[in-house]
Write an enzyme that holds these catalytic residues in place. Structure first.
Site, PDB file in Angstrom:
ATOM      1  N   ASP A 181      32.190  49.242  56.447  1.00  0.00           N
ATOM      2  CA  ASP A 181      31.105  49.121  55.466  1.00  0.00           C
ATOM      3  C   ASP A 181      30.132  48.022  55.904  1.00  0.00           C
ATOM      4  OD1 ASP A 181      33.048  47.120  54.952  1.00  0.00           O
ATOM      5  OD2 ASP A 181      32.299  46.827  52.926  1.00  0.00           O
ATOM      6  N   HIS A 507      36.822  55.223  60.451  1.00  0.00           N
ATOM      7  CA  HIS A 507      35.946  55.088  59.286  1.00  0.00           C
ATOM      8  C   HIS A 507      35.058  53.871  59.552  1.00  0.00           C
ATOM      9  CE1 HIS A 507      34.931  55.554  54.975  1.00  0.00           C
ATOM     10  NE2 HIS A 507      34.795  54.241  54.986  1.00  0.00           N
ATOM     11  N   ASP A 550      43.409  60.411  62.364  1.00  0.00           N
ATOM     12  CA  ASP A 550      42.200  60.015  63.105  1.00  0.00           C
ATOM     13  C   ASP A 550      41.028  60.845  62.581  1.00  0.00           C
ATOM     14  OD1 ASP A 550      40.368  58.983  64.861  1.00  0.00           O
ATOM     15  OD2 ASP A 550      40.933  60.322  66.507  1.00  0.00           O
ATOM     16  N   GLU A 559      40.174  52.850  59.130  1.00  0.00           N
ATOM     17  CA  GLU A 559      38.976  52.006  59.128  1.00  0.00           C
ATOM     18  C   GLU A 559      39.184  50.911  60.181  1.00  0.00           C
ATOM     19  OE1 GLU A 559      37.555  50.808  55.242  1.00  0.00           O
ATOM     20  OE2 GLU A 559      35.867  49.699  56.078  1.00  0.00           O
TER      21      GLU A 559
HETATM   22  O1  9MR Z   1      33.564  52.934  53.072  1.00  0.00           O
HETATM   23  C1  9MR Z   1      34.347  52.167  52.165  1.00  0.00           C
HETATM   24  C2  9MR Z   1      35.349  51.349  52.932  1.00  0.00           C
HETATM   25  O2  9MR Z   1      34.689  50.400  53.743  1.00  0.00           O
HETATM   26  C3  9MR Z   1      36.326  50.674  51.979  1.00  0.00           C
HETATM   27  O3  9MR Z   1      37.389  50.066  52.694  1.00  0.00           O
HETATM   28  C4  9MR Z   1      36.903  51.690  51.011  1.00  0.00           C
HETATM   29  C5  9MR Z   1      37.820  51.043  49.984  1.00  0.00           C
HETATM   30  O4  9MR Z   1      37.154  50.109  49.228  1.00  0.00           O
HETATM   31  O5  9MR Z   1      35.883  52.377  50.337  1.00  0.00           O
HETATM   32  C6  9MR Z   1      35.028  53.097  51.202  1.00  0.00           C
HETATM   33  O6  9MR Z   1      34.040  53.727  50.456  1.00  0.00           O
HETATM   34  C7  9MR Z   1      34.420  54.899  49.756  1.00  0.00           C
HETATM   35  C8  9MR Z   1      34.534  54.587  48.268  1.00  0.00           C
HETATM   36  O7  9MR Z   1      35.564  53.697  48.006  1.00  0.00           O
HETATM   37  C9  9MR Z   1      34.730  55.862  47.486  1.00  0.00           C
HETATM   38  N1  9MR Z   1      33.670  56.811  47.759  1.00  0.00           N
HETATM   39  C10 9MR Z   1      33.600  57.178  49.188  1.00  0.00           C
HETATM   40  C11 9MR Z   1      33.324  55.947  50.015  1.00  0.00           C
HETATM   41  C12 9MR Z   1      33.187  56.296  51.473  1.00  0.00           C
HETATM   42  O8  9MR Z   1      34.278  57.021  51.939  1.00  0.00           O
HETATM   43  O1  9MR Z   2      42.032  44.955  53.969  1.00  0.00           O
HETATM   44  C1  9MR Z   2      41.909  45.212  52.579  1.00  0.00           C
HETATM   45  C2  9MR Z   2      43.238  45.690  52.059  1.00  0.00           C
HETATM   46  O2  9MR Z   2      44.212  44.672  52.150  1.00  0.00           O
HETATM   47  C3  9MR Z   2      43.100  46.151  50.619  1.00  0.00           C
HETATM   48  O3  9MR Z   2      44.321  46.732  50.215  1.00  0.00           O
HETATM   49  C4  9MR Z   2      41.967  47.162  50.527  1.00  0.00           C
HETATM   50  C5  9MR Z   2      41.726  47.667  49.119  1.00  0.00           C
HETATM   51  O4  9MR Z   2      41.274  46.663  48.302  1.00  0.00           O
HETATM   52  O5  9MR Z   2      40.764  46.592  50.993  1.00  0.00           O
HETATM   53  C6  9MR Z   2      40.816  46.234  52.339  1.00  0.00           C
HETATM   54  O6  9MR Z   2      39.606  45.642  52.702  1.00  0.00           O
HETATM   55  C7  9MR Z   2      38.447  46.470  52.772  1.00  0.00           C
HETATM   56  C8  9MR Z   2      37.378  45.766  51.940  1.00  0.00           C
HETATM   57  O7  9MR Z   2      37.727  45.772  50.599  1.00  0.00           O
HETATM   58  C9  9MR Z   2      36.005  46.370  52.155  1.00  0.00           C
HETATM   59  N1  9MR Z   2      35.668  46.465  53.531  1.00  0.00           N
HETATM   60  C10 9MR Z   2      36.656  47.236  54.296  1.00  0.00           C
HETATM   61  C11 9MR Z   2      37.997  46.559  54.215  1.00  0.00           C
HETATM   62  C12 9MR Z   2      39.016  47.246  55.113  1.00  0.00           C
HETATM   63  O8  9MR Z   2      39.393  48.497  54.638  1.00  0.00           O
END
Ligand code: 9MR
Ligand code: 9MR
Length: 581
Positions: A181, A507, A550, A559
């Site tokens: 993100d 991701h 993947d 991610e």
């Molecule tokens: O892209 C987002 C990712 O970086 C985060 O780790 C994840 C969890 O917070 O959320 C992803 O975004 C998704 C969102 O939570 C729900 N709608 C779809 C988004 C993209 O897949």
């Molecule tokens: O690394 C984080 C993980 O420990 C948490 O369980 C998860 C859901 O809250 O979020 C992960 O961090 C994400 C962050 O919220 C948004 N940017 C992407 C991070 C990696 O997925």
């Protein structure tokens, strides 16, 4: 729907192993091995008794060996045997062959075999830079425009003060994108920066040799520190100069679509200050202050500014000792609602300890001592973004001689004991484990970002090795590097751009949107996570160590993130540095 899917997935998971190719049933580091270090492959579900190592260029057998006894996976009915070929020491490219099964992916044996892995995983941070165009001469086919300049960022209602009311514009440019993100989070920058600065402090000579081909290469500062500086300068802008408090993050209200960084048009905010953010910031800036002290001529005043910022954040935290970042609560009061990553934490004892330790080491001022709270009863875990306690123990180990002369002198034996206890826990029974790795002895290792668990276990083992010179710790740190490079339940090499079974669809918005076939290189995929919080439908197994897809839908298993890349970089670089000696 889900009820129907359950048994289907269960069936898939038991059948998946047998459907795999020979190469996916001979799990091996697909990059390679050091001439004088242990070497092994893990053979899955095979009754063969023997194996051979063959040279790739002429298929000649260079070694024949016996497979070990059977070892059972704690997570499924899979069983494995170990092919130990440590006796092969001659440089070359080889593969393992198992009768009635087939050939493994090829691998090299040579010195500096993980040098490119180490460099790429640090260069991965360059590819995460925001606010500077990635030029082709540094970024190759992944060149892209600068992305959001973040020079006009709004104070969110949750962060408003008298001097900086809601809607005030501030400038907070630069820094690294957190992950897949496009937001920038202080708490996650904390452990990331601490790990990279520690790589420099633990292995300064080796770090100085790393040429990363970044815009600053060739200046008077090591490339690793130039890269760290890119995020440090951003972090410094996240402190409110009026009161020393630090905003939790700079963010869009919601996640962007799958577009390039320069295509995002959302208004961006800094939101609510918090205790974890302030203390992580204080720890990083205190450590940065002492690291950059040696570069005073090239960076005049930086070291002092970092220390001032650290002390100001510390003071703010003393006045706000338990201000949790609770996004859901915040959203009840303020608009717009913020739904990006929370990195919310309730327990601050570990952040107090880490910040206090870094400040004590940098300043020698005993007033910080009482918040470190080293204890013989603590159960040290490998660090993670919400749990930075162990980072205090690492830094205290590194500075044990200096600290033995001050208020923490009685703690040093405890610190050493605790770090070695952690390493002993990680290495216990590895020789009976189905992958022969510290990683994956317990199901809990396979959580969101499990690759970083493997990497952080490796870092812990390196820390213990530095203290004891016990080869077992170093060898098992290498076992975890082998895990990340392919000796794992999925057979993937989890670092983009490396190995034979490559992660191709992380991701990661730039990798998805840039039109380039290969993903941005040097980024560590999260790894198996049976939580499957992304609800992607392409997982083929529910088994903890295989639960990975993947597929770019999979933010819970595939991610990438800066706090995962940092221990990856540390582990590969430390192992390279130690094998140079
Ligand atoms: O892209 C987002 C990712 O970086 C985060 O780790 C994840 C969890 O917070 O959320 C992803 O975004 C998704 C969102 O939570 C729900 N709608 C779809 C988004 C993209 O897949
Ligand atoms: O690394 C984080 C993980 O420990 C948490 O369980 C998860 C859901 O809250 O979020 C992960 O961090 C994400 C962050 O919220 C948004 N940017 C992407 C991070 C990696 O997925």
């Amino acid at each position: 729907m889900r009820k129907v899917l359950g048994p289907v997935l269960l069936f898939l998971c038991f059948s998946s192993v047998f459907a795999q190719s020979p190469q996916e049933r001979i799990l091996i580091n697909q990059v390679g091995f050091y001439p004088d270090k242990p070497k092994m492959a893990v053979i899955v579900n095979s009754d063969a008794m023997n194996f051979a190592v063959k040279s790739k260029k002429d298929n000649k057998t260079v070694f024949r060996g016996k497979l070990s006894e059977k070892r059972k996976s704690p997570f499924s009915d899979k069983y494995t045997k170990i092919a130990d070929f440590s006796a092969v020491k001659k440089a070359g490219t080889y593969y393992v062959e198992v009768p009635a099964l087939g050939k493994s992916y090829s691998f090299e044996i040579r010195t500096e075999v993980h040098k490119e892995v180490a460099k790429a995983s640090i260069k991965g941070f360059y590819f995460q830079r925001l606010g500077i165009p990635l030029e082709a001469k540094y970024a190759g086919q992944w060149a892209r425009p600068a992305g959001n300049p973040d020079t006009k960022v709004y104070i969110h209602g949750s962060a408003a003060t008298e001097k900086r009311p809601e809607g005030t514009k501030i400038s907070s440019p630069g820094g690294w994108l957190d992950a897949g993100d496009y937001n920038k989070y202080i708490v996650n920058s904390g452990i990331t920066m601490g790990t990279l600065l520690s790589l420099y402090e633990d292995f300064p000579a080796f770090s100085k040799t790393l040429d990363l081909n970044i815009p600053e290469s060739g200046n008077k500062i090591p490339d690793l520190l130039d890269e760290v500086l890119w995020n440090l300068r951003w972090m410094l802008t996240m402190q409110d100069p009026e009161d020393g408090g630090v905003y939790n993050k700079l963010t869009n209200p919601g996640f962007d679509g799958m577009i390039m960084p320069h295509e995002t048009l959302n208004k961006r905010y800094v939101v609510q200050k918090g205790t974890a953010a302030a203390l992580d910031f204080a720890a990083v800036t205190a450590q940065a202050s002492r690291v950059f002290k040696a570069y005073e001529t090239a960076l005049p005043g930086l070291s002092d500014s970092c220390l001032k910022a650290s002390q100001l954040a510390w003071k703010w935290a003393k006045q706000n000792p338990a201000l949790e970042y609770n996004q859901d609560e915040m959203n009840k009061t303020f608009a717009p609602k913020i739904v990006t990553g929370g990195y919310g934490d309730k327990n601050f004892l570990d952040e107090w300890s880490w910040a206090a330790a870094e400040l004590l080491i940098t300043t020698g001022d005993k007033t910080y001592y009482e918040d470190i709270k080293v204890s013989p009863n603590v159960f040290l875990n490998v660090p993670s973004w919400p749990n930075v306690q162990t980072l205090a123990y690492y830094s205290m180990s590194r500075f044990k001689d200096q600290l033995s002369k001050g208020p923490a002198k009685n703690d040093i034996p405890v610190v050493i004991k605790k770090v070695t206890e952690l390493a002993d826990r990680l290495t216990k029974d590895t020789e009976k484990h189905y992958l022969n790795t510290p990683m994956g002895k317990i199901a809990r290792d396979f959580s969101w970002g499990s690759s970083s668990v493997a990497a952080n276990q490796g870092v812990a083992l390196i820390q213990a090795y530095q203290l004891t010179k016990n080869e077992l710790y170093l060898n098992q740190a290498i076992d975890n590097l082998d895990y990340l490079m392919g000796r794992n339940g999925t057979a993937y090499n989890f670092l983009t751009g490396f190995g034979s079974k490559k992660v191709m669809h992380p991701h990661h918005r730039p990798s998805i949107a840039d039109g380039v076939n290969d993903p941005v290189p040097g980024l560590l995929s999260g790894g198996p996570n049976p939580g499957k919080q992304d609800k992607c439908t392409t997982y083929t197994s529910d088994v903890p160590d295989e639960c990975f897809t993947d597929d770019d839908c999979s933010y819970a298993s595939n991610e990438i993130a800066i706090n995962w890349n940092a221990p990856m970089a540390y582990l590969a670089a430390a192992i390279e540095a130690l094998n140079k000696k």
